[in-house]
Design an enzyme around this catalytic site. Structure first.
Site, short mmCIF file in Angstrom:
data_model
loop_
_atom_site.label_atom_id
_atom_site.label_comp_id
_atom_site.label_asym_id
_atom_site.label_seq_id
_atom_site.Cartn_x
_atom_site.Cartn_y
_atom_site.Cartn_z
N ASP A 217 0.86 -1.20 0.00
CA ASP A 217 0.00 0.00 0.00
C ASP A 217 0.89 1.25 0.00
OD1 ASP A 217 0.22 -1.22 2.97
OD2 ASP A 217 0.47 0.95 3.01
N ASP B 19 0.48 3.70 2.21
CA ASP B 19 0.22 4.31 3.52
C ASP B 19 -0.85 5.39 3.35
OD1 ASP B 19 0.84 4.07 6.29
OD2 ASP B 19 1.85 5.99 6.18
#
Ligand SMILES: CSC[C@H]1O[C@H](OP(=O)(O)O)[C@H](O)[C@@H]1O
Ligand SMILES: Nc1ncnc2[nH]cnc12
Length: 292
Positions: A209, A211
């Site tokens: 991901d 973040d």
């Protein structure tokens, strides 16, 4: 068999390695309590592996609850010569999108609720963490990941946060300004303890991901992390197979094998015997060499 016994610490999404042969299960206890789960020792070709799922099978332990001292001590007891950690990480850089792998070579430790050393209590050591990752193992692991089909960034700074909550947006921006490239919750104090145990350590991170620093991207949520992990796990297993194929037939010594020669400063006349005995294989080499 070669002289390598590679401890594999499997992070989120990696709870088993199917390709091991001649498998035995090790139920180990340590002075720090039980490791995250039973260890599985086996081999691929001529390379021995010892697998330990960091959060336990079924993902029972939060990052703060992972007993890193017990885990590293157990890997040492199991005869590991080197430790390769495989972790889920968030990306703090545009050029490291989900799906990419990173051979981490530096850490910023922001953890606060963890026991960070085997030493103290009558035995004092100060190991260097200037270069926290074993370059030899890291290069082999990065090469193995590439052969398994991953895009691998060679080098990157991992910010270890306490968790279990993900970062605030302000923290995420701050860590980027500090020069961190990726973020996770588990590599510290694991890397410090591996160094204290004279175990060359490397970490391959799998980006799951971005973040929460990116304006046009949804902030990290655990379901997206797990979905990305599911597609990365097969590559992580391929990495282990490829590593077995490319490690040299004989393991030559690493400077990390003997760091306690410089780092352990307690005079042997003052070493606490019970403490030394409890540390077992972590200090038996260096204390033996000093005539203890
Ligand atoms: C499941 S998302 C957050 C979780 O994943 C990472 O774990 P690991 O390093 O063991 O793969 C991260 O550090 C958090 O513990
Ligand atoms: N964004 C993130 N922050 C902390 N740990 C993570 N593990 C995977 N993604 C993460």
């Amino acid at each position: 068999m070669t002289g390598w016994t590679i401890g594999i610490i499997g992070g989120s999404g990696l709870y088993a390695i199917d390709a091991l042969h001649d498998v035995e299960t090790l139920v180990l206890d340590t002075p720090w309590g039980a490791p995250s789960d039973t260890l599985v020792r086996g081999r691929i070709g001529g390379v021995r592996f010892v697998f330990l799922p960091r959060h336990g099978r079924g993902h029972r332990l939060s990052p703060t609850e992972v007993n890193a001292r017990a885990n590293i001590h157990a890997l040492k007891l199991a005869g590991c010569t080197d430790v390769l950690a495989i972790s889920a990480i968030g990306s703090l850089r545009e050029e490291l999108p989900p799906g990419h792998f990173v051979a981490v070579d530096q850490f910023i430790d922001r953890t606060v609720h963890r026991d960070t050393s085997f030493f103290g209590g009558g035995l004092v050591a100060h190991v260097s963490m200037a270069d926290p990752v074993c370059p030899r193992l890291s290069v082999f692991a990065a090469e193995a990941a590439e052969r398994a089909g991953a895009s691998v960034a060679r080098g990157g700074t991992y910010l270890a946060m306490e968790g279990p909550q993900f970062s605030t947006r302000a923290e995420s921006h701050l860590y980027r300004q500090w020069g961190a490239d990726v973020i996770g919750m588990t590599a510290m104090p694991e890397a410090k303890l591996a160094r204290e145990a004279e175990l060359p350590y490397a970490l391959i991170g799998m980006v799951t991901d971005y973040d929460c620093w990116r304006e046009d991207e949804a902030h990290v949520e655990v379901d997206a992390v797990l979905a990305q992990l599911a597609s990365n796990a097969a590559t992580a297993r391929g990495l282990v197979n490829q590593l077995a194929a490319l490690l040299p037939a004989e393991r030559t010594a690493s400077p990390i094998d003997t760091v306690l020669d410089q780092a352990l400063i307690t005079h042997i006349a003052h070493v606490d015997r019970a403490k030394a005995e409890s540390l077992g294989p972590i200090v038996s080499r260096v204390l033996g060499a000093r005539g203890f």
